[in-house]
Design a protein around this motif. Structure first.
Motif, PDB file in Angstrom:
ATOM      1  N   ARG A 106       0.823  -1.209   0.000  1.00 42.39           N
ATOM      2  CA  ARG A 106       0.000   0.000   0.000  1.00 42.39           C
ATOM      3  C   ARG A 106       0.859   1.262   0.000  1.00 42.39           C
ATOM      4  O   ARG A 106       0.568   2.208  -0.708  1.00 42.39           O
ATOM      5  N   ARG A 107       1.924   1.286   0.798  1.00 39.01           N
ATOM      6  CA  ARG A 107       2.827   2.443   0.784  1.00 39.01           C
ATOM      7  C   ARG A 107       4.053   2.132   1.644  1.00 39.01           C
ATOM      8  O   ARG A 107       4.000   1.302   2.554  1.00 39.01           O
ATOM      9  N   ILE A 108       5.162   2.785   1.332  1.00 43.42           N
ATOM     10  CA  ILE A 108       6.335   2.766   2.197  1.00 43.42           C
ATOM     11  C   ILE A 108       6.395   4.105   2.919  1.00 43.42           C
ATOM     12  O   ILE A 108       5.996   5.133   2.369  1.00 43.42           O
TER      13      ILE A 108
ATOM     14  N   GLU B 192       4.680   7.585   1.984  1.00 47.13           N
ATOM     15  CA  GLU B 192       4.030   8.328   3.061  1.00 47.13           C
ATOM     16  C   GLU B 192       5.116   8.949   3.935  1.00 47.13           C
ATOM     17  O   GLU B 192       6.061   8.266   4.326  1.00 47.13           O
ATOM     18  N   LEU B 193       4.986  10.245   4.200  1.00 40.00           N
ATOM     19  CA  LEU B 193       5.903  10.941   5.098  1.00 40.00           C
ATOM     20  C   LEU B 193       5.179  11.254   6.399  1.00 40.00           C
ATOM     21  O   LEU B 193       4.028  11.694   6.382  1.00 40.00           O
TER      22      LEU B 193
ATOM     23  N   ASP C  66      14.769  -1.086   8.597  1.00 37.68           N
ATOM     24  CA  ASP C  66      15.990  -0.439   8.109  1.00 37.68           C
ATOM     25  C   ASP C  66      15.847   0.139   6.708  1.00 37.68           C
ATOM     26  O   ASP C  66      16.280   1.251   6.449  1.00 37.68           O
ATOM     27  N   HIS C  67      15.255  -0.620   5.771  1.00 37.94           N
ATOM     28  CA  HIS C  67      15.234  -0.132   4.393  1.00 37.94           C
ATOM     29  C   HIS C  67      14.168  -0.841   3.579  1.00 37.94           C
ATOM     30  O   HIS C  67      13.561  -1.825   4.013  1.00 37.94           O
ATOM     31  N   TYR C  68      13.991  -0.318   2.336  1.00 37.75           N
ATOM     32  CA  TYR C  68      13.111  -0.920   1.343  1.00 37.75           C
ATOM     33  C   TYR C  68      13.897  -1.089   0.045  1.00 37.75           C
ATOM     34  O   TYR C  68      14.800  -0.316  -0.247  1.00 37.75           O
TER      35      TYR C  68
END
Length: 331
Positions: free
Chosen positions: A73-75, A122-123, A149-151
């Motif tokens: 859906r979002r990172i 998303e922020l 940690d990351h994407y």
């Protein structure tokens, strides 16, 4: 072409923060991430489960939402303060980038937008604070993941994605290129001082390849694999254990009940000093992907989670990675 990092972006990104995934069986997915992976359940509702790593004080780093369709859906990325959310609004407006201000449970001011290659982002500037469990060793289970940690995002245009995010202040720690050029096939981008918060690799995209959590040590990776096997998820070990050349990480990849991919890893190095150049890897060098260990399978290279309502495009660069199936056929 190598990007130039903007040293004074309009707003300040600080780290990878949280990822939201839709799942088709919420209870089964909750059990997987709690019992097979080892995340902490912060909160459950009828429609969502919020989870976090053992060392995290933020309310959540993974949100599972019930749906008929399993997607990314979002990172999420954190910005430093609420003022940075306002600055991001001004930046997106001036750059003609559509965005939306949202109300999210357990989060402060939040913006949603898509980057130029379709990554849904998303922020947020803050979250509810909960107790860290990093010294509750009696509660450690499976891989005992400590923090997100990351994407890694698969994209049809690595250069376009990289130019956008370095324009927002990310630095490139490592990259892959070919034929003696700097034509970008993969980029490892960071803001928090290690090798990556956001990775872009060449392929059909946008799709979320994986999201990753740190674990305390190499033994935790082996224990996670043992627990996966004991609980009937041994076949969902997607790759590893092994060590990447890129980022120097020990790794283990697993697939959840909807085939979303999560990485557990340990060790990567600092990338803080501004004079340090990025490390270049040639795409023909097999050690970039695994310093030791067998190559990844077809499904690791070519399967990933699609983003909600985003069209997947074919890549501008054509790649033929060495897969486990090819390796075994030759040996």
């Amino acid at each position: 072409m190598l990007p130039t990092t903007n040293p004074n972006p309009d707003f300040t990104l600080t780290r990878a923060s949280h990822v939201v995934m839709t799942v088709t069986d919420l209870e089964k997915s909750r059990d997987f991430y709690r019992d097979v992976i080892g995340l902490v359940v912060t909160k459950e509702t009828d429609e969502a489960v919020y989870l976090r790593g053992l060392e995290e004080a933020a309310h959540h780093s993974l949100v599972l939402e019930r749906s008929d369709l399993a997607q990314a859906r979002r990172i999420g990325l954190r910005v430093r303060t609420a003022a940075d959310i306002l600055a991001a609004e001004r930046f997106f407006r001036s750059a003609n980038i559509p965005f939306e201000r949202l109300e999210r449970d357990h989060q402060g001011p939040t913006l949603r937008f898509r980057d130029p290659v379709g990554t849904l982002v998303e922020l947020t500037s803050e979250m509810d604070v909960v107790d860290r469990k990093m010294q509750n060793f009696d509660e450690f289970r499976a891989g005992a993941p400590q923090r997100i940690d990351h994407y890694q995002v698969v994209t049809y245009d690595v250069q376009k994605a990289t130019d956008f995010w370095t324009g927002l202040g990310m630095r490139m720690a490592e990259y892959t290129a070919t034929d003696g050029t700097d034509e970008l096939w993969g980029t490892w981008l960071e803001v928090k001082g290690n090798t990556h918060d956001l990775v872009f690799t060449n392929g059909r995209g946008p799709r979320l390849h994986h999201f990753a959590y740190t674990v305390p040590d190499a033994t935790s990776l082996i224990h996670a694999a043992d627990v996966a096997g004991a609980l009937g998820f041994g076949n969902e070990i997607d790759r590893g254990p092994g060590r990447h050349g890129l980022s120097n990480a020990l790794f283990l990849y697993l697939r959840d009940p909807d085939q979303h991919r999560i990485e557990l890893f340990n060790t990567h190095y600092q990338f803080i000093d501004l004079e340090t150049p990025p490390i270049r890897w040639d795409v023909t060098d097999p050690q970039r992907a695994q310093l030791w260990g067998l190559p990844a399978s077809n499904r690791w290279f070519f399967e990933a989670s699609e983003f909600s309502d985003e069209k997947v495009l074919d890549p501008q660069l054509t790649a033929s990675p060495q897969t486990l199936e090819q390796y075994l056929a030759l040996h």
